[in-house]
Design a protein around this motif. Structure first.
Motif, PDB file in Angstrom:
ATOM      1  N   PHE A   1      13.515  12.401  -2.034  1.00  0.00           N
ATOM      2  CA  PHE A   1      12.508  13.412  -1.704  1.00  0.00           C
ATOM      3  C   PHE A   1      11.245  12.704  -1.195  1.00  0.00           C
ATOM      4  O   PHE A   1      10.572  13.183  -0.287  1.00  0.00           O
ATOM      5  N   CYS A   2      10.949  11.577  -1.801  1.00  0.00           N
ATOM      6  CA  CYS A   2       9.745  10.831  -1.435  1.00  0.00           C
ATOM      7  C   CYS A   2       9.764  10.396   0.031  1.00  0.00           C
ATOM      8  O   CYS A   2       8.712  10.288   0.665  1.00  0.00           O
ATOM      9  N   ASP A   3      10.954  10.163   0.583  1.00  0.00           N
ATOM     10  CA  ASP A   3      11.034   9.763   1.988  1.00  0.00           C
ATOM     11  C   ASP A   3      10.510  10.866   2.905  1.00  0.00           C
ATOM     12  O   ASP A   3       9.997  10.602   3.990  1.00  0.00           O
ATOM     13  N   HIS A   4      10.632  12.124   2.464  1.00  0.00           N
ATOM     14  CA  HIS A   4      10.046  13.237   3.215  1.00  0.00           C
ATOM     15  C   HIS A   4       8.533  13.289   2.998  1.00  0.00           C
ATOM     16  O   HIS A   4       7.777  13.585   3.918  1.00  0.00           O
ATOM     17  N   THR A   5       8.106  12.970   1.766  1.00  0.00           N
ATOM     18  CA  THR A   5       6.685  13.038   1.436  1.00  0.00           C
ATOM     19  C   THR A   5       5.862  12.064   2.276  1.00  0.00           C
ATOM     20  O   THR A   5       4.771  12.397   2.737  1.00  0.00           O
ATOM     21  N   ILE A   6       6.380  10.851   2.495  1.00  0.00           N
ATOM     22  CA  ILE A   6       5.580   9.840   3.195  1.00  0.00           C
ATOM     23  C   ILE A   6       5.463  10.125   4.691  1.00  0.00           C
ATOM     24  O   ILE A   6       4.693   9.456   5.391  1.00  0.00           O
TER      25      ILE A   6
ATOM     26  N   TYR B   1       9.968  20.091  -7.031  1.00  0.00           N
ATOM     27  CA  TYR B   1       9.358  18.778  -6.777  1.00  0.00           C
ATOM     28  C   TYR B   1       7.969  18.983  -6.193  1.00  0.00           C
ATOM     29  O   TYR B   1       7.759  19.858  -5.341  1.00  0.00           O
ATOM     30  N   ALA B   2       7.035  18.166  -6.638  1.00  0.00           N
ATOM     31  CA  ALA B   2       5.715  18.094  -6.027  1.00  0.00           C
ATOM     32  C   ALA B   2       5.363  16.617  -5.886  1.00  0.00           C
ATOM     33  O   ALA B   2       5.363  15.876  -6.874  1.00  0.00           O
ATOM     34  N   GLY B   3       5.095  16.210  -4.651  1.00  0.00           N
ATOM     35  CA  GLY B   3       4.777  14.811  -4.411  1.00  0.00           C
ATOM     36  C   GLY B   3       3.598  14.656  -3.481  1.00  0.00           C
ATOM     37  O   GLY B   3       3.409  15.459  -2.560  1.00  0.00           O
ATOM     38  N   VAL B   4       2.772  13.629  -3.732  1.00  0.00           N
ATOM     39  CA  VAL B   4       1.660  13.314  -2.844  1.00  0.00           C
ATOM     40  C   VAL B   4       1.795  11.853  -2.420  1.00  0.00           C
ATOM     41  O   VAL B   4       2.217  11.003  -3.212  1.00  0.00           O
ATOM     42  N   PRO B   5       1.471  11.547  -1.171  1.00  0.00           N
ATOM     43  CA  PRO B   5       1.657  10.179  -0.682  1.00  0.00           C
ATOM     44  C   PRO B   5       0.735   9.180  -1.380  1.00  0.00           C
ATOM     45  O   PRO B   5      -0.386   9.511  -1.764  1.00  0.00           O
ATOM     46  N   LEU B   6       1.242   7.965  -1.517  1.00  0.00           N
ATOM     47  CA  LEU B   6       0.423   6.829  -1.926  1.00  0.00           C
ATOM     48  C   LEU B   6      -0.040   6.152  -0.634  1.00  0.00           C
ATOM     49  O   LEU B   6       0.740   5.434   0.008  1.00  0.00           O
ATOM     50  N   ARG B   7      -1.270   6.409  -0.248  1.00  0.00           N
ATOM     51  CA  ARG B   7      -1.772   5.926   1.038  1.00  0.00           C
ATOM     52  C   ARG B   7      -2.638   4.697   0.824  1.00  0.00           C
ATOM     53  O   ARG B   7      -3.599   4.712   0.058  1.00  0.00           O
ATOM     54  N   THR B   8      -2.301   3.607   1.508  1.00  0.00           N
ATOM     55  CA  THR B   8      -3.060   2.364   1.392  1.00  0.00           C
ATOM     56  C   THR B   8      -4.414   2.508   2.078  1.00  0.00           C
ATOM     57  O   THR B   8      -4.612   3.408   2.898  1.00  0.00           O
ATOM     58  N   PRO B   9      -5.365   1.610   1.763  1.00  0.00           N
ATOM     59  CA  PRO B   9      -6.679   1.695   2.414  1.00  0.00           C
ATOM     60  C   PRO B   9      -6.609   1.614   3.941  1.00  0.00           C
ATOM     61  O   PRO B   9      -7.492   2.135   4.620  1.00  0.00           O
ATOM     62  N   ASP B  10      -5.549   0.967   4.480  1.00  0.00           N
ATOM     63  CA  ASP B  10      -5.426   0.899   5.932  1.00  0.00           C
ATOM     64  C   ASP B  10      -4.580   2.035   6.500  1.00  0.00           C
ATOM     65  O   ASP B  10      -4.212   2.024   7.676  1.00  0.00           O
ATOM     66  N   GLY B  11      -4.257   3.029   5.659  1.00  0.00           N
ATOM     67  CA  GLY B  11      -3.702   4.268   6.177  1.00  0.00           C
ATOM     68  C   GLY B  11      -2.203   4.406   6.228  1.00  0.00           C
ATOM     69  O   GLY B  11      -1.683   5.286   6.927  1.00  0.00           O
ATOM     70  N   TYR B  12      -1.458   3.602   5.476  1.00  0.00           N
ATOM     71  CA  TYR B  12       0.000   3.691   5.482  1.00  0.00           C
ATOM     72  C   TYR B  12       0.504   4.344   4.194  1.00  0.00           C
ATOM     73  O   TYR B  12       0.032   4.003   3.101  1.00  0.00           O
ATOM     74  N   ASN B  13       1.462   5.243   4.320  1.00  0.00           N
ATOM     75  CA  ASN B  13       2.084   5.876   3.158  1.00  0.00           C
ATOM     76  C   ASN B  13       3.257   5.010   2.705  1.00  0.00           C
ATOM     77  O   ASN B  13       4.294   4.944   3.368  1.00  0.00           O
ATOM     78  N   ILE B  14       3.112   4.362   1.564  1.00  0.00           N
ATOM     79  CA  ILE B  14       4.153   3.445   1.101  1.00  0.00           C
ATOM     80  C   ILE B  14       5.040   4.066   0.021  1.00  0.00           C
ATOM     81  O   ILE B  14       6.057   3.487  -0.355  1.00  0.00           O
ATOM     82  N   GLY B  15       4.666   5.226  -0.468  1.00  0.00           N
ATOM     83  CA  GLY B  15       5.449   5.878  -1.515  1.00  0.00           C
ATOM     84  C   GLY B  15       4.773   7.159  -1.933  1.00  0.00           C
ATOM     85  O   GLY B  15       3.968   7.733  -1.200  1.00  0.00           O
ATOM     86  N   SER B  16       5.097   7.605  -3.154  1.00  0.00           N
ATOM     87  CA  SER B  16       4.492   8.849  -3.631  1.00  0.00           C
ATOM     88  C   SER B  16       4.355   8.837  -5.138  1.00  0.00           C
ATOM     89  O   SER B  16       5.031   8.077  -5.842  1.00  0.00           O
TER      90      SER B  16
END
Length: 332
Positions: free
Chosen positions: A76-81, A113-128
């Protein structure tokens, strides 16, 4: 590159994930506290810090979930990112994206399911950061806001983790960070039987340097040895400062024989090293070598084997290399 462009920049995303050097590391309380809080506040049986690698989903924290990773194509996380906002699935059994997903039709029986992206300071979604329930349900805006706030804290924790990985004096990995690298090598050995070897080295008679020349010269000696090891090691090798004058090198894809040759090369190079002083200082180092294998599938056991070999090198006269032979497996 805009934030929207980064959503489709897979090489950049994977590079951002790799910089954290977090995949296949052991559980850590800072992350587990957050997922436990999600379970309590959102009243869900499962929560996870999910990271998306090239072909898998790996969980840094996953209370309520018995699995530690899944293929990427069922995550599911692959959709979230793939989006900048949260992803909410009120009823996975009725959602055409997920109704046939093995995580829905089988264990753990994901229904919402409820997921929010883990966004790095440089703007990339690496997970949730996600909340998972085994019954269909809605998640209200206040709950999603809580998830978003906690996801930001997770990224901050990952940033702090990076800062804490380096020893300020030598530039080598800290003991904690180095052991995390060992744990990853052990996990790889468990999964694929890939070889790896550990070298422990201790600067001989280091106390004499501090006593005779002062601690600043001792610090310079540590820095010089670390710089030399960094120059000689392969890019795939890891250098860590384990103690005051003790360093460790983790050599992936290296068996015992090749590790012995490497240790001898390091040992000879250190003996030729000149540390700048009024009169140049020369040092030597003793080495213990231990290949991964039986009795060494935990960092303590592996370090202990290399340390015992290092002790033998010290006892045998210093400025030498000793190998800790792998225990023989007794026939049944």
């Amino acid at each position: 590159m805009t934030s929207h462009d980064k959503l489709s920049d897979e090489p950049g995303r994977l590079a951002a994930l790799e910089r954290y050097d977090i995949l296949d590391t052991p559980a850590e309380g800072a992350f587990d506290k957050i997922t436990q809080l999600v379970r309590a506040v959102l009243n869900v049986p499962m929560s996870a810090v999910s990271l998306i690698d090239a072909d898998r989903q790996w969980f840094k924290s996953h209370p309520g979930l018995e699995i530690s990773q899944t293929p990427r194509d069922v995550a599911f996380c692959d959709h979230t990112i793939r989006d900048s906002g949260p992803m909410i699935v009120p009823d996975a059994t009725q959602d055409p994206r997920f109704c046939d997903n093995m995580l829905v039709t089988g264990d753990p029986g994901v229904a919402s399911y409820a997921g929010v992206p883990l966004r790095t300071p440089d703007g990339y979604n690496i997970g949730s950061l996600c909340a998972i329930d085994t019954r269909p349900r809605a998640f209200d805006p206040a709950q999603i806001e809580i998830l978003q706030s906690l996801a930001a804290i997770i990224v901050e924790q990952m940033e702090l983790r990076r800062i804490a990985e380096r020893d300020f004096l030598s530039g080598a990995l800290t003991r904690r960070a180095f052991i995390a690298e060992m744990d990853k090598a052990i996990a790889l050995f468990d999964r694929r039987q890939r070889p790896a070897s550990l070298l422990l080295l201790d600067i001989d008679h280091f106390k004499r340097i501090n006593d005779s020349h002062g601690h600043p010269v001792g610090d310079r000696t540590i820095q010089a040895v670390a710089e030399l090891c960094t120059m000689l090691k392969r890019p795939s090798d890891s250098l860590g400062r384990i103690g005051g004058e003790e360093f460790a090198l983790l050599l992936p894809e290296t068996d015992e024989d090749d590790a012995l040759l490497a240790a001898q090369r390091f040992c000879e190079a250190i003996a030729k090293l000149e540390i700048e002083h009024e009169t140049p200082i020369h040092v030597t180092a003793s080495f213990g070598v231990a290949a991964i294998g039986t009795g060494r599938l935990h960092s303590d056991g592996w370090l202990g084997a290399a340390d015992a070999a290092l002790y033998e090198a010290k006892r045998g006269g210093r400025n030498r290399v000793t190998v800790a032979p792998l225990p023989r497996i007794r026939a049944a």
